[in-house]
Write a protein that holds these residues in place. Structure first.
Motif, PDB file in Angstrom:
ATOM      1  N   ARG A  63       3.593   9.324  -2.807  1.00 10.42           N
ATOM      2  CA  ARG A  63       3.933  10.733  -2.550  1.00 10.42           C
ATOM      3  C   ARG A  63       5.440  10.939  -2.587  1.00 10.42           C
ATOM      4  NH1 ARG A  63       1.385  12.483   2.942  1.00 10.42           N
ATOM      5  NH2 ARG A  63      -0.249  11.069   2.275  1.00 10.42           N
ATOM      6  N   SER A  64       6.205   9.900  -2.202  1.00  6.36           N
ATOM      7  CA  SER A  64       7.648  10.002  -2.451  1.00  6.36           C
ATOM      8  C   SER A  64       8.188   8.756  -3.126  1.00  6.36           C
ATOM      9  CB  SER A  64       8.418  10.281  -1.152  1.00  6.36           C
ATOM     10  OG  SER A  64       8.351   9.176  -0.272  1.00  6.36           O
ATOM     11  N   GLY A  65       7.427   7.668  -3.174  1.00 12.79           N
ATOM     12  CA  GLY A  65       7.930   6.423  -3.763  1.00 12.79           C
ATOM     13  C   GLY A  65       7.809   6.405  -5.272  1.00 12.79           C
ATOM     14  N   VAL A 116       9.739  18.105  13.448  1.00 14.50           N
ATOM     15  CA  VAL A 116       8.369  17.576  13.561  1.00 14.50           C
ATOM     16  C   VAL A 116       8.267  16.167  12.973  1.00 14.50           C
ATOM     17  CG1 VAL A 116       7.453  18.664  11.448  1.00 14.50           C
ATOM     18  CG2 VAL A 116       5.927  18.206  13.409  1.00 14.50           C
ATOM     19  N   TYR A 117       9.136  15.833  12.046  1.00 16.39           N
ATOM     20  CA  TYR A 117       9.192  14.441  11.561  1.00 16.39           C
ATOM     21  C   TYR A 117       9.495  13.507  12.734  1.00 16.39           C
ATOM     22  CZ  TYR A 117      11.600  10.283   9.767  1.00 16.39           C
ATOM     23  OH  TYR A 117      12.019   8.988   9.549  1.00 16.39           O
ATOM     24  N   ALA A 118      10.549  13.839  13.493  1.00 21.22           N
ATOM     25  CA  ALA A 118      10.935  13.006  14.642  1.00 21.22           C
ATOM     26  C   ALA A 118       9.818  12.988  15.682  1.00 21.22           C
ATOM     27  CB  ALA A 118      12.232  13.536  15.248  1.00 21.22           C
ATOM     28  N   ILE A 153       0.870  -1.186   0.000  1.00 18.66           N
ATOM     29  CA  ILE A 153       0.000   0.000   0.000  1.00 18.66           C
ATOM     30  C   ILE A 153       0.904   1.232   0.000  1.00 18.66           C
ATOM     31  CG2 ILE A 153      -1.921   1.201   1.099  1.00 18.66           C
ATOM     32  CD1 ILE A 153      -2.529  -1.348   2.660  1.00 18.66           C
ATOM     33  N   ASP A 154       0.704   2.094  -0.971  1.00 16.26           N
ATOM     34  CA  ASP A 154       1.566   3.276  -1.097  1.00 16.26           C
ATOM     35  C   ASP A 154       0.841   4.294  -1.964  1.00 16.26           C
ATOM     36  OD1 ASP A 154       3.778   5.070  -1.959  1.00 16.26           O
ATOM     37  OD2 ASP A 154       5.053   3.570  -1.010  1.00 16.26           O
ATOM     38  N   ASP A 155       0.941   5.574  -1.637  1.00 24.61           N
ATOM     39  CA  ASP A 155       0.260   6.588  -2.459  1.00 24.61           C
ATOM     40  C   ASP A 155       1.241   7.357  -3.349  1.00 24.61           C
ATOM     41  OD1 ASP A 155       1.545   8.299  -0.747  1.00 24.61           O
ATOM     42  OD2 ASP A 155      -0.266   9.300  -0.015  1.00 24.61           O
ATOM     43  N   ILE A 160       5.884  10.238   5.680  1.00 25.00           N
ATOM     44  CA  ILE A 160       6.572  11.382   5.089  1.00 25.00           C
ATOM     45  C   ILE A 160       8.002  11.262   5.586  1.00 25.00           C
ATOM     46  CG2 ILE A 160       6.773  13.903   5.063  1.00 25.00           C
ATOM     47  CD1 ILE A 160       3.729  13.993   5.632  1.00 25.00           C
ATOM     48  N   THR A 161       8.961  11.260   4.686  1.00 26.78           N
ATOM     49  CA  THR A 161      10.345  10.995   5.101  1.00 26.78           C
ATOM     50  C   THR A 161      11.272  12.185   4.885  1.00 26.78           C
ATOM     51  OG1 THR A 161      10.740   9.974   2.947  1.00 26.78           O
ATOM     52  CG2 THR A 161      10.203   8.504   4.782  1.00 26.78           C
ATOM     53  N   ASP A 162      10.720  13.274   4.356  1.00 25.98           N
ATOM     54  CA  ASP A 162      11.547  14.469   4.176  1.00 25.98           C
ATOM     55  C   ASP A 162      11.586  15.219   5.509  1.00 25.98           C
ATOM     56  OD1 ASP A 162      12.774  16.802   3.556  1.00 25.98           O
ATOM     57  OD2 ASP A 162      11.443  17.322   1.876  1.00 25.98           O
ATOM     58  N   ALA A 214      17.275   6.453  -4.967  1.00 24.26           N
ATOM     59  CA  ALA A 214      17.489   7.649  -5.793  1.00 24.26           C
ATOM     60  C   ALA A 214      16.239   8.516  -5.897  1.00 24.26           C
ATOM     61  CB  ALA A 214      17.963   7.245  -7.188  1.00 24.26           C
ATOM     62  N   HIS A 215      15.042   7.876  -5.868  1.00 26.23           N
ATOM     63  CA  HIS A 215      13.792   8.628  -6.011  1.00 26.23           C
ATOM     64  C   HIS A 215      13.609   9.661  -4.902  1.00 26.23           C
ATOM     65  CE1 HIS A 215      12.858   5.564  -3.035  1.00 26.23           C
ATOM     66  NE2 HIS A 215      11.994   6.420  -2.559  1.00 26.23           N
ATOM     67  N   LYS A 216      14.338   9.506  -3.786  1.00 24.12           N
ATOM     68  CA  LYS A 216      14.112  10.404  -2.654  1.00 24.12           C
ATOM     69  C   LYS A 216      14.656  11.806  -2.897  1.00 24.12           C
ATOM     70  CE  LYS A 216      14.381   8.816   1.618  1.00 24.12           C
ATOM     71  NZ  LYS A 216      14.840   8.125   2.851  1.00 24.12           N
ATOM     72  N   GLY A 217      15.552  11.945  -3.874  1.00 24.77           N
ATOM     73  CA  GLY A 217      16.119  13.269  -4.134  1.00 24.77           C
ATOM     74  C   GLY A 217      16.964  13.730  -2.964  1.00 24.77           C
TER      75      GLY A 217
HETATM   76  N1  LIG Z   1      15.959   5.869   5.110  1.00 24.82           N
HETATM   77  C1  LIG Z   1      16.355   6.115   6.341  1.00 24.82           C
HETATM   78  O1  LIG Z   1      17.540   6.427   6.582  1.00 24.82           O
HETATM   79  C2  LIG Z   1      15.382   6.012   7.486  1.00 24.82           C
HETATM   80  C3  LIG Z   1      15.859   6.287   8.779  1.00 24.82           C
HETATM   81  C4  LIG Z   1      14.965   6.206   9.849  1.00 24.82           C
HETATM   82  C5  LIG Z   1      13.643   5.840   9.627  1.00 24.82           C
HETATM   83  N2  LIG Z   1      13.211   5.610   8.363  1.00 24.82           N
HETATM   84  C6  LIG Z   1      11.799   5.241   8.181  1.00 24.82           C
HETATM   85  O2  LIG Z   1      11.724   4.118   7.337  1.00 24.82           O
HETATM   86  C7  LIG Z   1      10.550   4.177   6.530  1.00 24.82           C
HETATM   87  C8  LIG Z   1      10.913   4.083   5.067  1.00 24.82           C
HETATM   88  O3  LIG Z   1      11.696   5.225   4.706  1.00 24.82           O
HETATM   89  P1  LIG Z   1      12.363   5.346   3.274  1.00 24.82           P
HETATM   90  O4  LIG Z   1      13.726   5.859   3.461  1.00 24.82           O
HETATM   91  O5  LIG Z   1      12.142   4.104   2.520  1.00 24.82           O
HETATM   92  O6  LIG Z   1      11.496   6.544   2.651  1.00 24.82           O
HETATM   93  P2  LIG Z   1      10.689   6.689   1.272  1.00 24.82           P
HETATM   94  O7  LIG Z   1      10.264   8.104   1.219  1.00 24.82           O
HETATM   95  O8  LIG Z   1      11.495   6.147   0.155  1.00 24.82           O
HETATM   96  O9  LIG Z   1       9.456   5.716   1.503  1.00 24.82           O
HETATM   97  C9  LIG Z   1       8.264   6.096   2.137  1.00 24.82           C
HETATM   98  C10 LIG Z   1       7.106   5.576   1.289  1.00 24.82           C
HETATM   99  O10 LIG Z   1       5.881   5.826   1.975  1.00 24.82           O
HETATM  100  C11 LIG Z   1       4.935   6.328   1.035  1.00 24.82           C
HETATM  101  N3  LIG Z   1       3.975   7.108   1.814  1.00 24.82           N
HETATM  102  C12 LIG Z   1       4.243   8.173   2.614  1.00 24.82           C
HETATM  103  N4  LIG Z   1       3.126   8.584   3.219  1.00 24.82           N
HETATM  104  C13 LIG Z   1       2.112   7.772   2.793  1.00 24.82           C
HETATM  105  C14 LIG Z   1       0.729   7.692   3.072  1.00 24.82           C
HETATM  106  N5  LIG Z   1       0.125   8.545   3.920  1.00 24.82           N
HETATM  107  N6  LIG Z   1      -0.007   6.747   2.446  1.00 24.82           N
HETATM  108  C15 LIG Z   1       0.569   5.879   1.590  1.00 24.82           C
HETATM  109  N7  LIG Z   1       1.891   5.890   1.301  1.00 24.82           N
HETATM  110  C16 LIG Z   1       2.654   6.832   1.900  1.00 24.82           C
HETATM  111  C17 LIG Z   1       5.754   7.120   0.040  1.00 24.82           C
HETATM  112  O11 LIG Z   1       5.095   7.291  -1.212  1.00 24.82           O
HETATM  113  C18 LIG Z   1       7.017   6.257  -0.070  1.00 24.82           C
HETATM  114  O12 LIG Z   1       6.896   5.292  -1.085  1.00 24.82           O
HETATM  115  C19 LIG Z   1       9.862   5.486   6.921  1.00 24.82           C
HETATM  116  O13 LIG Z   1       8.880   5.220   7.893  1.00 24.82           O
HETATM  117  C20 LIG Z   1      10.974   6.305   7.499  1.00 24.82           C
HETATM  118  O14 LIG Z   1      10.501   7.284   8.408  1.00 24.82           O
HETATM  119  C21 LIG Z   1      14.044   5.681   7.301  1.00 24.82           C
END
Ligand SMILES: NC(=O)c1ccc[n+]([C@@H]2O[C@H](COP(=O)([O-])OP(=O)(O)OC[C@H]3O[C@@H](n4cnc5c(N)ncnc54)[C@H](O)[C@@H]3O)[C@@H](O)[C@H]2O)c1
Length: 316
Positions: free
Chosen positions: A43-45, A145-147, A39-41, A85-87, A183-186
């Motif tokens: 927004r960043s994937g 606010v992310y944390a 399940i994914d919308d 949201i991971t930004d 890479a998609h994360k920019g």
């Molecule tokens: N990458 C890291 O270094 C890191 C570190 C600590 C925690 N995390 C956590 O790990 C998880 C994965 O992070 P990532 O690096 O793969 O980030 P990412 O941005 O690549 O993946 C997040 C995914 O969630 C989807 N998404 C976000 N909000 C959504 C919503 N409301 N409904 C449906 N889909 C939604 C996005 O489209 C994206 O595909 C996250 O919870 C992040 O907070 C990541």
């Protein structure tokens, strides 16, 4: 539940994202007979992260998602919740807290009656600024606010698990993850990714003055393994998943130089961030004992594996 059984029914939220896609593809490989629904919308994937995926996909926003309407009385062996949201530079407080927390609350509400195992991504960001290895029991100190949204998720998971002791909810505090399919994360992609791309086009790697800030850089294959091990956890808990080592950005540039066969000196720039984690390191004591987690990729090994993967993608 035993992870030797292969007829699982899994959900992975955030499966089009970086860690989620690596986890989805690893689950598919480990349990070839499993039913997997992402399940994914978006927004960043990006769908391209799921090349080779054979399962189902629901494109919905989890913050407003109606689980019962979608799945009826369907049951699942585990829900891996990685969507977020991971930004971390997105300072929209309402959006970050609403979307991250309400998505999680809906999952807990769906999983509670059947006591479906929930494994969710928390973050090392919950620790805020640290000077030594972080242990899960120390208090949260979110600097953005992310944390904060992750701290609230940890709080509601801890309360839910305490109310129903035989319902297993595992939180995983990922540290600074790097590796394939990011890479998609920019801009929010890892520094391993950004510095390597600068060096590949013959630019000096740009790091904040004077490169001695330290990070627990952890390879995505290690956090995926730790996340799958959460299927066998015997109880609820929140665990660090990192490499267990703090390495400086100067060291990272050295490792990249060796791996890429280059000899770049860092280009030191001013740090514009008022709140910046100068140090992260995971204490792995609890992850080792509860999950049997043992990272296999020190920075040198992870970077080498990752650079080979990036090279293999050129032209594909
Ligand atoms: N990458 C890291 O270094 C890191 C570190 C600590 C925690 N995390 C956590 O790990 C998880 C994965 O992070 P990532 O690096 O793969 O980030 P990412 O941005 O690549 O993946 C997040 C995914 O969630 C989807 N998404 C976000 N909000 C959504 C919503 N409301 N409904 C449906 N889909 C939604 C996005 O489209 C994206 O595909 C996250 O919870 C992040 O907070 C990541």
């Amino acid at each position: 539940m035993s992870s030797t059984d292969s007829r699982f029914n899994f959900i992975v939220t955030g499966g089009a994202g970086f860690v989620g896609s690596n986890l989805t593809l690893a689950l598919q490989e480990r349990f070839p007979d499993a039913h997997i629904t992402v399940i994914d919308d978006f927004r960043s994937g990006n769908f391209k992260n799921l090349s080779g995926y054979r399962g189902d996909f629901v494109a919905q926003d989890l913050a407003t998602f109606d689980w019962h309407k979608q799945f009826g009385d369907g049951t699942f062996d585990a829900i891996f919740h990685l969507a977020s949201i991971t930004d971390t530079t997105n300072h929209d407080q309402l959006e970050q807290v609403h979307d991250n927390v309400e998505s999680f609350r809906r999952i807990l509400d769906f999983a509670r009656p059947t006591k479906t195992r929930v494994v969710y991504a928390s973050s090392a960001a919950t620790y805020g600024s640290a000077t030594e290895a972080s242990v899960e029991s120390i208090g949260a100190a979110p600097a953005n606010v992310y944390a904060f949204s992750k701290v609230i998720m940890d709080n509601i998971a801890t309360r839910a698990a305490a109310e129903l002791p035989d319902w297993i909810i595992v939180g995983l505090r990922y540290f600074n993850v790097y590796g394939p399919r990011e890479a998609h994360k920019g801009v929010p992609a890892s520094m391993v990714y950004h510095l390597s791309r600068q060096m590949k086009v013959a630019q000096r790697p740009r790091i904040f003055k004077h490169g001695e800030q330290k990070r627990d850089f952890v390879y995505v294959k290690d956090v995926v393994e730790g996340s799958i091990r959460a299927l066998d956890a015997q109880g609820s808990g929140i665990y660090n998943l990192g490499s267990g080592q703090a390495r400086s950005f100067n060291e990272l540039v050295d490792v990249l130089n060796k791996c890429l066969g280059t000899n770049f000196q860092p280009d030191y720039i001013d740090n514009p961030h008022a709140h910046y984690q100068n140090f992260t390191q995971a204490d792995l004591t609890n992850a080792r004992s509860a999950l049997g987690y043992e990272p296999r990729f020190p920075l040198e090994e992870g970077v080498r594996d990752y650079m080979q993967w990036l090279e293999s993608q050129l032209g594909s």
